[in-house]
Design an enzyme around this catalytic site. Structure first.
Site, PDB file in Angstrom:
ATOM      1  N   TRP A  36       0.673  -1.177   0.142  1.00 25.51           N
ATOM      2  CA  TRP A  36       0.259  -0.160  -0.001  1.00 25.51           C
ATOM      3  C   TRP A  36       0.564   1.555   0.136  1.00 25.51           C
ATOM      4  CZ3 TRP A  36      -3.405   1.092   4.557  1.00 25.51           C
ATOM      5  CH2 TRP A  36      -2.952   0.941   6.090  1.00 25.51           C
ATOM      6  N   ASP A  37       1.946   1.253   0.925  1.00 18.95           N
ATOM      7  CA  ASP A  37       3.035   2.017  -0.002  1.00 18.95           C
ATOM      8  C   ASP A  37       3.068   2.630  -0.937  1.00 18.95           C
ATOM      9  OD1 ASP A  37       3.886   0.768   2.980  1.00 18.95           O
ATOM     10  OD2 ASP A  37       4.518   2.981   3.397  1.00 18.95           O
ATOM     11  N   GLY A 163      -1.558  -2.811   8.155  1.00 17.88           N
ATOM     12  CA  GLY A 163      -1.499  -2.278   7.901  1.00 17.88           C
ATOM     13  C   GLY A 163      -0.576  -1.262   8.837  1.00 17.88           C
ATOM     14  N   ASP A 165       0.167  -2.371  11.683  1.00 12.83           N
ATOM     15  CA  ASP A 165       1.136  -3.584  11.738  1.00 12.83           C
ATOM     16  C   ASP A 165       0.722  -3.758  13.872  1.00 12.83           C
ATOM     17  OD1 ASP A 165       1.859  -2.999   9.854  1.00 12.83           O
ATOM     18  OD2 ASP A 165       4.229  -3.647  10.540  1.00 12.83           O
ATOM     19  N   ARG A 198       9.330   1.178  18.531  1.00  8.58           N
ATOM     20  CA  ARG A 198       9.199   0.531  17.693  1.00  8.58           C
ATOM     21  C   ARG A 198       7.828  -0.802  18.896  1.00  8.58           C
ATOM     22  NH1 ARG A 198       8.357   0.515  12.588  1.00  8.58           N
ATOM     23  NH2 ARG A 198       8.834  -1.775  12.866  1.00  8.58           N
ATOM     24  N   GLU A 400       7.958   9.223  10.100  1.00  9.94           N
ATOM     25  CA  GLU A 400       7.017   7.952   9.800  1.00  9.94           C
ATOM     26  C   GLU A 400       5.184   7.888  10.136  1.00  9.94           C
ATOM     27  OE1 GLU A 400       9.139   4.226  10.770  1.00  9.94           O
ATOM     28  OE2 GLU A 400       7.254   2.948   9.703  1.00  9.94           O
TER      29      GLU A 400
HETATM   30  C1  GLC Z   1       4.964  -0.864   8.471  1.00 12.32           C
HETATM   31  C2  GLC Z   1       3.805   0.368   8.750  1.00 12.32           C
HETATM   32  C3  GLC Z   1       3.341  -0.312   7.237  1.00 12.32           C
HETATM   33  C4  GLC Z   1       3.910  -0.179   6.231  1.00 12.32           C
HETATM   34  C5  GLC Z   1       5.220  -0.633   6.230  1.00 12.32           C
HETATM   35  C6  GLC Z   1       6.547   0.103   5.308  1.00 12.32           C
HETATM   36  O1  GLC Z   1       5.139  -1.495   8.458  1.00 12.32           O
HETATM   37  O2  GLC Z   1       3.173   0.131   9.577  1.00 12.32           O
HETATM   38  O3  GLC Z   1       1.218  -0.038   7.512  1.00 12.32           O
HETATM   39  O4  GLC Z   1       3.156  -0.421   4.887  1.00 12.32           O
HETATM   40  O5  GLC Z   1       5.194   0.059   7.568  1.00 12.32           O
HETATM   41  O6  GLC Z   1       6.134   1.800   5.295  1.00 12.32           O
END
Ligand code: GLC
Length: 429
Positions: A36-37, A163, A165, A198, A400
């Site tokens: 999805w990024d 997404g 996480d 994290r 982020e």
């Molecule tokens: C982290 C996020 C995830 C994203 C990834 C790469 O794992 O939780 O949504 O796709 O980073 O940016």
């Protein structure tokens, strides 16, 4: 910082993270292609380099599995210290796997919505003709291989598929996973970002245990539905899926493709989504734990995603916005949190201002909620969240996530989708 300057920086960052066929989500923390990024990065790139944006999408689709699954990471042979590395997934044991190195799980299906938006803005019929069959196969896989109860709702089998996480909505289900045999591994995620921002070690071990279960099942979709201890109908994932179905249907109609199958997914999902996931006593949507047979009653910003998906009635939308989103005890700025929008309600005991998905502001969530609010005509509120998003980007750079108390940037530096979305906030449609 003036707005054009912000966009110059955003463009430079996307160029800097360009790794050839794909763009890294973060230069050191996330050195491969994430699903999805990539969709959002393509949207950002399309503001100044449409051909490169289309390459981004084709590259992602090159990792598609034979059964239609679109993986959450496509590695593209780029060497890195990222864990899990391609070998850890052991996807070669699956007859369905891609010939390219990929992960064995998926991510929220935002891609079709972005593809349709690019077509609406730039008219790219040839490109649509090429990618439409792949998109249709992915949606079909989500509505069938991941349908545990004939509802057409897709189940996710790992928190990474959401997404979001490390969201507190996974805590209880994750705690139920018995940690007996954790495969040996060395975390890569705390090499470039402080451990306090994290996931906790025990959560990480469970993430890895789940992958071990999946690779032992050779990623057979039926076995995964039967065996995964994590099996959740997620509000965020299914809202994005429903919106993507709507966009897929629009493309099908325009290009003379059949729409009946998509219509039936949409009708079934809509009815089951509101029956299964809406909680009228709280006025919130909650995920449903299919394995445990219970709602996951944790209040996170995922509850607002049905606005993006067009799944909420006007009455449901009103309750979500007035009782929750605008409530300073939950999401609205207050004397503690000054910026829209905390990803977890501040009323949740698990709320943490600086830890990953436990509470900070994430630009992607802001954007999804802004889009949903505009869809339901909450324009002033959408403008407020957009203004805060731009302020965070200008003050603290493309990070982020952000601490909602002081706007401090956290997690990965030079984060691609935060840069990509600056174009949407600034230039819009
Ligand atoms: C982290 C996020 C995830 C994203 C990834 C790469 O794992 O939780 O949504 O796709 O980073 O940016």
């Amino acid at each position: 910082m003036t707005a054009p300057h912000l966009l110059d920086l955003a463009r430079a960052l996307l160029r800097k993270n360009d790794a050839g066929p794909f763009t890294k989500p973060g230069p050191r923390q996330y050195p491969h292609q994430w699903n999805w990024d990539s969709a959002l990065i393509a949207l950002g790139l399309s503001h100044f380099d449409l051909p490169r944006a289309l390459i981004e999408i084709r590259s992602l689709l090159s990792g598609q599995w034979k059964d239609g699954m679109l993986p959450h990471i496509v590695y593209h042979d780029a060497p890195s210290d990222y864990f899990p590395n391609p070998a850890f997934w052991q996807i070669e044991n699956s007859p369905n796997a891609s010939v390219f190195p990929t992960s064995g799980i998926t991510q929220p299906p935002l891609l079709t919505t972005i593809v349709r938006r690019l077509h609406a803005r730039h008219s790219i019929p040839n490109f649509i003709g090429k990618v439409y069959p792949s998109l249709l196969r992915w949606h079909r896989w989500l509505h069938t291989a991941r349908d545990a109860d004939n509802s057409r709702l897709a189940c996710i089998i790992h928190p990474w598929e959401s997404g979001t996480d490390d969201s507190p909505r996974w805590l209880e289900v994750m705690e139920s996973i018995r940690l007996q045999e954790v495969p040996e591994f060395r975390r890569g995620d705390t090499l470039h970002v402080p451990a306090a921002e994290r996931p906790h070690q025990v959560d990480y071990e469970r993430f890895i245990c789940l992958i071990d279960i999946f690779r032992r099942a050779n990623y057979d979709p039926t076995a995964l539905l039967a065996r995964s201890p994590f099996l959740v109908q997620d509000v965020l994932f299914n809202s994005i899926l429903h919106r993507a179905d709507e966009d897929l249907r629009a493309l099908a109609e325009e290009f003379g493709q059949p729409t009946g199958e998509i219509d039936s997914w949409m009708n079934d999902l809509r009815a089951n989504f509101n029956r299964q996931l809406w909680d009228d006593s709280h006025g919130l949507y909650f995920d449903y734990d299919q394995r445990g047979g219970a709602s996951i009653m944790i209040n996170t910003a995922a509850t607002f995603l049905p606005l993006f998906g067009g799944l909420a009635s006007p009455e449901q939308a009103k309750r979500l916005v007035e009782e929750h989103l605008q409530n300073p005890l939950e999401y609205a700025p207050n004397e503690n949190a000054h910026y829209w929008l905390t990803t977890t309600s501040q009323s949740e005991p698990a709320w943490e201002a600086r830890r990953y998905w436990r509470g900070p502001v994430w630009i992607i969530l802001n954007w999804l909620v802004i889009e949903g609010l505009r869809r339901y005509n909450y324009t002033d509120l959408a403008d407020l969240i957009q203004r805060d998003s731009l302020e965070l980007l200008a003050r603290s750079g493309f990070r982020e996530y952000y601490d909602p108390r002081d706007g401090l940037g956290c997690g990965s530096i030079d984060f691609s989708w935060s840069a990509a979305l600056a174009f949407e906030f600034q230039e819009g449609v």
